[in-house]
Design a protein around this motif. Structure first.
Motif, PDB file in Angstrom:
ATOM      1  N   LYS A  73       0.834  -1.197   0.000  1.00 39.73           N
ATOM      2  CA  LYS A  73       0.000   0.000   0.000  1.00 39.73           C
ATOM      3  C   LYS A  73       0.873   1.253   0.000  1.00 39.73           C
ATOM      4  O   LYS A  73       1.838   1.344   0.746  1.00 39.73           O
ATOM      5  N   ALA A  74       0.521   2.206  -0.850  1.00 34.96           N
ATOM      6  CA  ALA A  74       1.169   3.520  -0.901  1.00 34.96           C
ATOM      7  C   ALA A  74       0.111   4.542  -0.485  1.00 34.96           C
ATOM      8  O   ALA A  74      -0.933   4.657  -1.136  1.00 34.96           O
ATOM      9  N   HIS A  75       0.364   5.248   0.606  1.00 34.90           N
ATOM     10  CA  HIS A  75      -0.607   6.189   1.170  1.00 34.90           C
ATOM     11  C   HIS A  75      -0.323   7.622   0.719  1.00 34.90           C
ATOM     12  O   HIS A  75       0.827   7.998   0.500  1.00 34.90           O
ATOM     13  N   GLY A  76      -1.402   8.394   0.631  1.00 31.36           N
ATOM     14  CA  GLY A  76      -1.272   9.798   0.263  1.00 31.36           C
ATOM     15  C   GLY A  76      -2.356  10.634   0.912  1.00 31.36           C
ATOM     16  O   GLY A  76      -3.285  10.111   1.547  1.00 31.36           O
ATOM     17  N   TRP A  77      -2.228  11.942   0.755  1.00 30.53           N
ATOM     18  CA  TRP A  77      -3.187  12.896   1.326  1.00 30.53           C
ATOM     19  C   TRP A  77      -3.297  14.114   0.426  1.00 30.53           C
ATOM     20  O   TRP A  77      -2.382  14.403  -0.363  1.00 30.53           O
ATOM     21  N   TRP A  78      -4.413  14.802   0.515  1.00 22.77           N
ATOM     22  CA  TRP A  78      -4.632  16.101  -0.126  1.00 22.77           C
ATOM     23  C   TRP A  78      -5.264  17.020   0.911  1.00 22.77           C
ATOM     24  O   TRP A  78      -5.996  16.580   1.787  1.00 22.77           O
ATOM     25  N   THR A  79      -5.022  18.314   0.745  1.00 26.16           N
ATOM     26  CA  THR A  79      -5.784  19.346   1.434  1.00 26.16           C
ATOM     27  C   THR A  79      -6.245  20.335   0.376  1.00 26.16           C
ATOM     28  O   THR A  79      -5.410  20.873  -0.379  1.00 26.16           O
ATOM     29  N   PHE A  80      -7.555  20.569   0.294  1.00 23.76           N
ATOM     30  CA  PHE A  80      -8.096  21.478  -0.716  1.00 23.76           C
ATOM     31  C   PHE A  80      -7.873  22.930  -0.303  1.00 23.76           C
ATOM     32  O   PHE A  80      -8.232  23.340   0.793  1.00 23.76           O
ATOM     33  N   LEU A  81      -7.281  23.699  -1.217  1.00 18.90           N
ATOM     34  CA  LEU A  81      -6.987  25.113  -0.972  1.00 18.90           C
ATOM     35  C   LEU A  81      -8.005  26.037  -1.624  1.00 18.90           C
ATOM     36  O   LEU A  81      -8.293  27.123  -1.109  1.00 18.90           O
ATOM     37  N   ALA A  82      -8.530  25.642  -2.780  1.00 20.04           N
ATOM     38  CA  ALA A  82      -9.510  26.454  -3.505  1.00 20.04           C
ATOM     39  C   ALA A  82     -10.351  25.532  -4.374  1.00 20.04           C
ATOM     40  O   ALA A  82      -9.829  24.569  -4.959  1.00 20.04           O
ATOM     41  N   ILE A  83     -11.637  25.816  -4.437  1.00 20.55           N
ATOM     42  CA  ILE A  83     -12.557  25.051  -5.273  1.00 20.55           C
ATOM     43  C   ILE A  83     -13.481  26.049  -5.958  1.00 20.55           C
ATOM     44  O   ILE A  83     -14.178  26.812  -5.295  1.00 20.55           O
ATOM     45  N   ASP A  84     -13.451  26.054  -7.284  1.00 20.55           N
ATOM     46  CA  ASP A  84     -14.331  26.888  -8.088  1.00 20.55           C
ATOM     47  C   ASP A  84     -15.147  25.921  -8.950  1.00 20.55           C
ATOM     48  O   ASP A  84     -14.665  25.432  -9.976  1.00 20.55           O
ATOM     49  N   GLU A  85     -16.348  25.612  -8.490  1.00 25.22           N
ATOM     50  CA  GLU A  85     -17.141  24.534  -9.070  1.00 25.22           C
ATOM     51  C   GLU A  85     -17.177  24.556 -10.591  1.00 25.22           C
ATOM     52  O   GLU A  85     -17.478  25.586 -11.203  1.00 25.22           O
ATOM     53  N   HIS A  86     -16.850  23.397 -11.167  1.00 25.32           N
ATOM     54  CA  HIS A  86     -16.828  23.144 -12.610  1.00 25.32           C
ATOM     55  C   HIS A  86     -15.715  23.889 -13.341  1.00 25.32           C
ATOM     56  O   HIS A  86     -15.625  23.797 -14.564  1.00 25.32           O
ATOM     57  N   ARG A  87     -14.871  24.640 -12.610  1.00 18.76           N
ATOM     58  CA  ARG A  87     -13.797  25.409 -13.255  1.00 18.76           C
ATOM     59  C   ARG A  87     -12.402  24.990 -12.797  1.00 18.76           C
ATOM     60  O   ARG A  87     -11.515  24.809 -13.616  1.00 18.76           O
ATOM     61  N   SER A  88     -12.196  24.876 -11.461  1.00 21.51           N
ATOM     62  CA  SER A  88     -10.841  24.559 -10.991  1.00 21.51           C
ATOM     63  C   SER A  88     -10.844  24.033  -9.563  1.00 21.51           C
ATOM     64  O   SER A  88     -11.779  24.286  -8.794  1.00 21.51           O
ATOM     65  N   ILE A  89      -9.779  23.318  -9.265  1.00 22.11           N
ATOM     66  CA  ILE A  89      -9.526  22.782  -7.924  1.00 22.11           C
ATOM     67  C   ILE A  89      -8.044  23.017  -7.646  1.00 22.11           C
ATOM     68  O   ILE A  89      -7.201  22.771  -8.519  1.00 22.11           O
ATOM     69  N   GLU A  90      -7.712  23.479  -6.445  1.00 24.62           N
ATOM     70  CA  GLU A  90      -6.317  23.601  -6.027  1.00 24.62           C
ATOM     71  C   GLU A  90      -6.148  22.846  -4.727  1.00 24.62           C
ATOM     72  O   GLU A  90      -7.011  22.913  -3.846  1.00 24.62           O
ATOM     73  N   PHE A  91      -5.031  22.123  -4.623  1.00 23.25           N
ATOM     74  CA  PHE A  91      -4.801  21.324  -3.432  1.00 23.25           C
ATOM     75  C   PHE A  91      -3.323  21.068  -3.221  1.00 23.25           C
ATOM     76  O   PHE A  91      -2.527  21.162  -4.152  1.00 23.25           O
ATOM     77  N   GLU A  92      -2.985  20.777  -1.976  1.00 20.61           N
ATOM     78  CA  GLU A  92      -1.662  20.257  -1.623  1.00 20.61           C
ATOM     79  C   GLU A  92      -1.789  18.740  -1.703  1.00 20.61           C
ATOM     80  O   GLU A  92      -2.821  18.176  -1.319  1.00 20.61           O
ATOM     81  N   ASP A  93      -0.733  18.082  -2.161  1.00 22.23           N
ATOM     82  CA  ASP A  93      -0.757  16.643  -2.392  1.00 22.23           C
ATOM     83  C   ASP A  93       0.547  16.069  -1.859  1.00 22.23           C
ATOM     84  O   ASP A  93       1.622  16.560  -2.205  1.00 22.23           O
ATOM     85  N   GLY A  94       0.438  15.069  -1.005  1.00 24.43           N
ATOM     86  CA  GLY A  94       1.658  14.504  -0.459  1.00 24.43           C
ATOM     87  C   GLY A  94       1.558  13.021  -0.186  1.00 24.43           C
ATOM     88  O   GLY A  94       0.493  12.413  -0.275  1.00 24.43           O
ATOM     89  N   PHE A  95       2.695  12.452   0.158  1.00 25.19           N
ATOM     90  CA  PHE A  95       2.792  11.053   0.534  1.00 25.19           C
ATOM     91  C   PHE A  95       2.555  10.942   2.033  1.00 25.19           C
ATOM     92  O   PHE A  95       2.765  11.891   2.776  1.00 25.19           O
ATOM     93  N   ALA A  96       2.125   9.761   2.466  1.00 26.66           N
ATOM     94  CA  ALA A  96       1.857   9.541   3.882  1.00 26.66           C
ATOM     95  C   ALA A  96       2.424   8.190   4.309  1.00 26.66           C
ATOM     96  O   ALA A  96       2.696   7.322   3.473  1.00 26.66           O
ATOM     97  N   ASP A  97       2.562   8.040   5.629  1.00 28.92           N
ATOM     98  CA  ASP A  97       2.996   6.753   6.162  1.00 28.92           C
ATOM     99  C   ASP A  97       1.781   5.821   6.259  1.00 28.92           C
ATOM    100  O   ASP A  97       0.659   6.196   5.897  1.00 28.92           O
ATOM    101  N   ASP A  98       1.987   4.618   6.769  1.00 26.99           N
ATOM    102  CA  ASP A  98       0.903   3.637   6.847  1.00 26.99           C
ATOM    103  C   ASP A  98      -0.252   4.087   7.733  1.00 26.99           C
ATOM    104  O   ASP A  98      -1.374   3.612   7.578  1.00 26.99           O
ATOM    105  N   ALA A  99       0.007   4.999   8.651  1.00 23.73           N
ATOM    106  CA  ALA A  99      -1.044   5.528   9.518  1.00 23.73           C
ATOM    107  C   ALA A  99      -1.747   6.731   8.893  1.00 23.73           C
ATOM    108  O   ALA A  99      -2.644   7.316   9.499  1.00 23.73           O
TER     109      ALA A  99
END
Length: 162
Positions: A73-99
């Motif tokens: 298993k390879a774990h990851g995470w996102w945090t949404f920074l901006a959402i403009d419905e049907h136009r754009s999404i901005e997020f931070e994206d990273g790797f995570a440990d097993d927890a």
């Protein structure tokens, strides 16, 4: 195939993947907003994803893991920074440990997805920005461009079933 271009830009510290999809932006939006649809395409076919947490709002958190053919298993995470419905999404994206805790050993990616209407469909552009050239090169060497291209190649089937 869905993906029409992949561009690594070492000056802009970015990887840009463009897909043209035969569905309107409102429908393409759902492949990000609905975690069950996201699970059908995020990750290469041999590494399917599971999204136990998907809080699709500004400030919302996502946790996911991809399961390889040998059960790894390879774990990851996102945090949404901006959402403009049907136009754009901005997020931070990273790797995570097993927890599911963010990994300090791997870079954080600054992601932006845009949805532009085309005649008969949508151009979806996924831009991944990196803090350093070393981070960009590290993830490209790990297969990020090929993995994203393979993952995005599954989107047409998801849209066809919607």
């Amino acid at each position: 195939m869905t993906v029409v271009s992949t561009t690594k830009d070492t000056q802009a510290l970015s990887l840009v993947i463009v897909a043209e999809l035969a569905a309107p932006p409102e429908k393409v939006w759902q492949i990000w907003a609905d975690p069950r649809k996201l699970e059908r395409w995020w990750g290469p076919p041999e590494w399917p994803a599971t999204f136990p947490d998907h809080d699709f709002r500004v400030g919302g958190h996502v946790s996911y893991f991809m399961t390889g053919p040998d059960g790894e298993k390879a774990h990851g995470w996102w945090t949404f920074l901006a959402i403009d419905e049907h136009r754009s999404i901005e997020f931070e994206d990273g790797f995570a440990d097993d927890a599911g805790q963010p990994s300090d050993e791997m870079p954080t990616i600054h992601g932006r997805v845009t949805f532009e209407p085309l005649e008969g469909g949508t151009r979806m552009t996924v831009t991944s920005r990196f803090d350093t050239l070393e981070d960009l090169e590290k993830l490209v060497a790990m297969g990020m461009a090929d993995g994203m291209t393979a993952a995005m190649g599954q989107i047409d089937a998801v849209l066809a079933d919607a």
